[in-house]
Design an enzyme around this catalytic site. Structure first.
Site, PDB file in Angstrom:
ATOM      1  N   GLU A 113       0.436  -1.456  -0.382  1.00  0.00           N
ATOM      2  CA  GLU A 113       0.293  -0.080  -0.280  1.00  0.00           C
ATOM      3  C   GLU A 113       1.154   1.250  -0.223  1.00  0.00           C
ATOM      4  O   GLU A 113       0.547   2.321  -0.567  1.00  0.00           O
ATOM      5  CB  GLU A 113      -0.787   0.141   1.188  1.00  0.00           C
ATOM      6  N   ASP A 114       1.954   1.713   0.747  1.00  0.00           N
ATOM      7  CA  ASP A 114       2.398   2.157   1.212  1.00  0.00           C
ATOM      8  C   ASP A 114       3.932   2.575   0.543  1.00  0.00           C
ATOM      9  O   ASP A 114       4.532   3.763  -0.227  1.00  0.00           O
ATOM     10  CB  ASP A 114       3.717   2.763   2.720  1.00  0.00           C
TER      11      ASP A 114
END
Length: 769
Positions: free
Chosen positions: A124-125
C-alpha cells in the site's frame, strides 16, 4: 504471596490492592498467557528504536528455528521498504509493523501470518507488487498482504456508504482467511494505543469507527482482552474529559474499598483450600467504558454503580468450577437473578465461565467468575487461543467451528443484500452477542440476539421455514410472531406453503439474517409483481393510442433501454409498475414507428372509450398495488389510485381527503381504477363499537362477528364513560356488503349503542342503535 493449597497469580490480590497493579485499564488487558502478556506490554509504548529482540523472544518459544528465520527475513525486507518513512509521532515507521507482529505473536499465530503482519503496509505505502512478495515469501503471505492492502486502500471516510462498502470487503477477506482479521485487529489495536499523535478530529473519527466495527468483531471472535482495551481506548479518544473524571473516580473508589476487597480475598483464601480446591484468584475491575455505559444506560451516578470490582477464580477441572461456586455461595449471600451459567450454554463467541454476584461485607456487591485454565485462555484470546492455522487434515476446535459458523452467517447476509448500507445495518446487529438461548422441540440450543422473535428463530433454522412461517408455539402455547423470546423457551414454528414473508415483519425481526432474507424476498417478489403490473399499465396506455403491445424484438425497446440506462425490458416495465416512469410517456415512444393516427370522429370515440376503461383492481396484486391505510378501501367503495414513486399504485376511496389533496398537486400521477368482479377476499376494515359496560358484552360481540363469517385481527378497549366503553377493532371482510352484514350482526347485541367504520381519523357510515 503463597498459601497451602492456594496458588495466587503473580504477587496476589492483596499486594494488587495495595499498589493497584491489577486494577488498571492497560493491565486488565494483559492477563493472557505469558507470550501474549509480553506482546501486549511491549506494544503498549512506541519503541524509540526499531528492534525485533522482543519479537524473537516470543516466537522462539513456540516456533521452529526455520520459521523464526523466515520471520527475520520478512522484517529485513519491511525495514528496507519503509526506510526513511516516519509515523505521526516521529518514530520510524517500521516500529508499527513490529508492534503489530508482537501482538500477533502473543496469539501464537503461524509464521506466514507474522510475516504478513510485518509486510502489511509495503504494498500500500511503498508500491511493492504482489508478485515480488509471492516470489520472496510464498503465495500465502502475498495473499494475506494483498487482502490487508485492499482494506487499507479503501480508507474509511466519514460517509456511511464508504464505511459500509469497506466493511463488506473486509468481511469477504476475513471469510477467506481468518488471519486477515486477526492481523487487522492487531493493527487497529496498536494504532489506537498511539492515537495521541493525530489531530483530535481524526482521533474521534477513528475511535468511533473502532467502537462500531472493530471492537464488536474482536468480541465476536472471543478476543476479550483486545475487546476491552479497544473500548477503553475509544472512550478516552472520544470523550477525554469524561474519561479523565471517571478514571479519577475509580482510583478514589479503589482506595476507599481496599478494606472490603482485602477482607473478601482473605475469606476466599481460607475457604477454597479448606475444601481441597487449588485455585488462582485474581482481582478484576470493570472497564471504564463499561462503567460509563452502565451509568448512561441506567441513568445512574458513579456512586450508584457498586459492582465495578470482581474476582476471577481459575481452577483445574470443570467440576471444581461448580464446587468453588457452591463454597462461595455458602460464604456470602448470592444476589437473586445474578447467576449465569455460560459453561453449560457458552456465549456465541465460545466464552465459558460461571458468573455470580455476592453481597460482600458492608453490603457491597462483588462479582465472581469461575473457570478452568483452558476456559480462561479462550475467554481472553478466543479464536486465537493456542492458534495453529488449520489444514484440511486437522480438525477444527470448537471455538474455530463457532467462528466459521458466525462468518458463514455473515456471508449469507452478504449474498442476500444488495445495498452496502443495508448490509452494515444487518451485520452490526449480529456482531453484538448479547444473546438469549432457546430450544428447538428436539432440544437443540439456538443462540439469538436479545430481543429476538420467533421470526428470527425460524430463519436461524432455515430460510424456507422463515419464508413460510405462519404461527408459533412457545413452551407449548400459541403466541404472536412478534413475541420476544426469553432464555430457556422451547420454540416451535408452524409453517404453511401458502404463507409468505410480510413487510411488517421488519418491524420486529431482530437478526441480520432474518431482516436480509425478508428484504430479499420482498425485493424479488415486488420486482416480479411490478413487472406484471407495469405491463398492465403500459398496455392500457398503448390501447388509448390504438397500438398493440409491442413484441420483444421491437427496436423501440432497445432504444428505450439504451437511453434510460435500464438493463432490460423487464426493468422498464418494473419502473412503470413502481411509478418511476409514467406509462403514458413510455407508450408515446412507440408511436414513432406507427402510421399517423387517424383523426376521424369514429377514431376519437374509440380512443375516448379506451381512456375511459379503468385498471381493474383485485386486491391481491401484492407489492405493486397497495391499499391506502388512511381510508382502507373495500370492494364496493368507489376508488381512485395514484402512482407513488418506489411503491407502485396506491388505491384510495374516492372521497379520501388525502387522495384529493395529492390529486390536486400531481394530477398526471392519478389513473382511473375500479374493482375487478373477481376480487380477493379478507380485506381489513377498522370499526369502532360503543357499548354498555356490562359483564360478557365483549364475548357477545365477538360471537356475533364470528357468526357473520368474519374474524377479529386486532382489538383495543378503552373506557368511554363510567357506563360505556369503546371497542376499536380490525376485522376481516370480503367487501362492503360483507361489512354491512357484520354491522347487522353486531347490532343484535342489546348493549351496543353505536357502530362506526373508520377511515383514517375520519369516521364514516356511522350506524346508531
Amino acid at each position: 504471596m503463597g498459601f497451602p493449597g492456594l496458588r495466587t497469580a503473580s504477587s496476589g490480590l492483596l499486594s494488587a490492592i495495595k499498589v493497584g497493579s491489577r486494577f488498571g485499564r492497560r493491565a486488565k488487558s494483559q492477563q493472557n498467557s505469558s507470550g501474549a502478556t509480553q506482546a501486549l506490554t511491549s506494544a503498549g509504548t512506541e519503541p524509540e528504536q526499531a528492534s525485533i529482540t522482543e519479537l524473537q523472544k516470543i516466537i522462539s518459544g513456540y516456533m521452529p528455528k526455520k520459521d523464526v528465520a523466515r520471520v527475520k527475513e520478512a522484517y529485513k525486507f519491511s525495514d528496507q521498504a519503509h526506510l526513511g518513512q516516519f509515523r505521526s509521532s516521529g518514530a520510524p515507521y517500521i516500529t508499527h509493523p513490529i508492534a503489530v507482529t508482537e501482538i500477533c505473536a502473543g496469539w501464537k499465530l503461524d509464521a506466514d501470518a507474522l510475516m504478513a503482519a510485518l509486510l502489511h503496509d509495503v504494498m500500500e505505502d511503498q508500491g511493492i507488487p504482489k508478485t515480488e512478495l509471492a516470489e520472496k515469501f510464498g503465495t500465502d503471505v502475498a495473499e494475506l498482504v494483498d487482502g490487508l492492502s485492499k482494506l487499507d486502500r479503501l480508507d474509511f471516510a466519514t460517509k456511511a456508504q464508504q464505511q459500509a462498502e469497506s466493511f463488506r470487503k473486509m468481511l469477504l477477506a476475513m471469510a477467506r482467511d481468518l488471519r486477515v482479521i486477526l492481523i487487522k485487529l492487531a493493527d487497529r489495536l496498536h494504532n489506537m494505543r498511539t492515537l495521541g499523535a493525530v489531530s483530535p478530529e481524526k482521533r474521534r473519527r477513528i475511535a468511533k469507527e473502532t467502537l462500531d466495527i472493530y471492537a464488536p468483531i474482536a468480541n465476536r471472535l472471543g478476543l476479550n482482552a483486545v475487546y476491552r482495551e479497544l473500548q477503553d481506548l475509544c472512550f478516552e479518544a472520544m470523550y477525554p474529559n469524561r474519561y479523565s473524571v471517571l478514571h479519577k473516580a475509580v482510583l478514589a473508589a479503589r482506595g476507599n474499598r481496599r478494606e472490603v476487597l482485602t477482607k473478601i480475598f482473605d475469606s476466599v483464601r481460607a475457604a477454597l483450600p479448606a475444601a481441597g480446591i487449588e485455585a488462582d484468584v485474581t482481582g478484576r475491575e470493570k472497564t471504564l467504558w463499561g462503567i460509563y455505559r452502565k451509568m448512561t444506560d441506567q441513568k445512574k451516578s458513579f456512586s450508584d454503580v457498586l459492582d465495578i470490582y470482581g474476582f476471577r477464580v481459575i481452577v483445574h477441572t470443570l467440576p471444581e468450577c461448580y464446587l468453588a461456586l457452591g463454597i462461595l455461595h455458602q460464604l456470602y449471600r448470592p444476589v437473586p437473578g445474578k447467576f449465569k451459567d455460560y459453561v453449560a450454554i457458552p456465549k456465541l463467541n465460545g466464552y465459558q465461565s460461571l458468573h455470580t454476584t455476592l453481597v460482600g461485607p458492608y453490603g457491597t456487591p462483588i462479582e465472581f467468575q469461575f473457570r478452568t485454565r483452558e476456559m480462561h485462555n479462550v475467554a481472553e484470546q478466543g479464536v486465537a487461543a493456542h492458534w495453529i492455522y488449520k489444514t484440511d487434515d486437522v480438525s477444527l476446535s470448537d471455538i474455530q467451528k463457532k467462528t466459521h459458523s458466525a462468518l458463514q452467517s455473515l456471508l449469507d447476509i452478504q449474498s442476500q443484500t444488495g445495498d452496502s448500507g443495508e448490509f452494515l445495518e444487518h451485520v452490526k446487529v449480529d456482531l453484538f452477542p448479547d444473546a438469549v438461548y432457546v430450544f428447538t422441540p428436539n432440544g437443540k440450543i439456538i443462540s439469538l440476539p436479545r430481543g429476538a422473535t420467533p421470526v428470527d428463530f425460524a430463519y436461524s433454522i432455515h430460510t424456507d421455514i422463515g419464508n413460510h412461517a405462519v404461527a408459533c408455539k412457545v413452551n407449548g402455547e400459541y403466541v404472536p410472531l412478534r413475541t420476544e423470546l426469553s432464555s430457556g423457551d422451547t420454540v416451535e414454528v408452524i409453517t404453511s406453503e401458502a404463507s409468505r414473508p410480510s413487510a411488517h415483519w421488519l418491524n420486529f425481526a431482530r437478526t441480520g439474517r432474518a431482516r436480509s432474507e425478508i428484504r430479499h424476498y420482498l425485493r424479488t417478489v415486488r420486482y416480479d409483481e411490478s413487472v406484471a403490473f407495469g405491463k398492465r399499465l403500459l398496455t392500457q396506455s398503448l390501447h388509448e393510442l390504438q397500438i398493440d403491445f409491442p413484441d420483444n424484438d421491437d427496436p423501440t425497446w432497445d432504444k428505450l433501454i439504451k437511453e434510460s440506462g435500464a438493463k432490460s425490458r423487464e426493468e422498464i416495465l418494473a419502473d412503470i409498475g413502481l411509478g418511476k416512469r409514467l406509462a403514458a410517456v413510455v407508450a408515446r415512444r412507440f408511436t414513432a414507428d406507427h402510421p399517423l393516427l387517424e383523426t376521424t370522429a369514429a377514431h376519437i370515440d374509440v380512443v375516448s372509450a379506451a381512456r375511459a376503461a379503468p385498471i381493474l383492481i383485485q386486491g391481491n396484486e401484492g407489492q405493486a398495488v397497495s391499499l391506502a391505510p388512511c381510508c382502507g378501501p373495500l370492494p364496493g367503495d368507489e376508488i381512485v389510485a395514484g402512482i407513488r414513486v418506489g411503491t407502485g399504485l396506491v388505491v384510495h376511496t374516492a372521497d379520501c381527503p388525502v387522495a384529493m389533496r395529492a390529486k390536486e398537486r400531481e394530477p398526471d400521477r392519478w389513473i382511473d381504477v375500479a374493482w375487478d368482479h373477481n376480487h380477493a377476499k379478507h380485506f381489513l376494515a377498522r370499526i369502532d363499537v360503543t357499548a354498555l359496560n356490562e359483564r360478557g358484552v365483549l364475548g357477545k360481540i365477538a360471537g356475533e362477528i364470528a357468526q357473520a363469517d368474519s374474524n377479529i385481527t386486532n382489538v383495543t378497549m378503552t373506557d368511554d364513560t363510567s357506563e360505556a366503553f369503546l371497542l376499536s377493532m380490525t376485522v376481516q371482510v370480503d367487501d362492503r356488503k360483507h361489512l354491512a352484514k357484520v354491522f347487522r350482526a353486531i347490532r343484535r347485541v342489546p348493549q351496543v349503542r353505536r357502530i362506526a367504520r373508520l377511515k383514517g381519523n375520519h369516521q364514516a357510515n356511522a350506524a346508531h342503535h
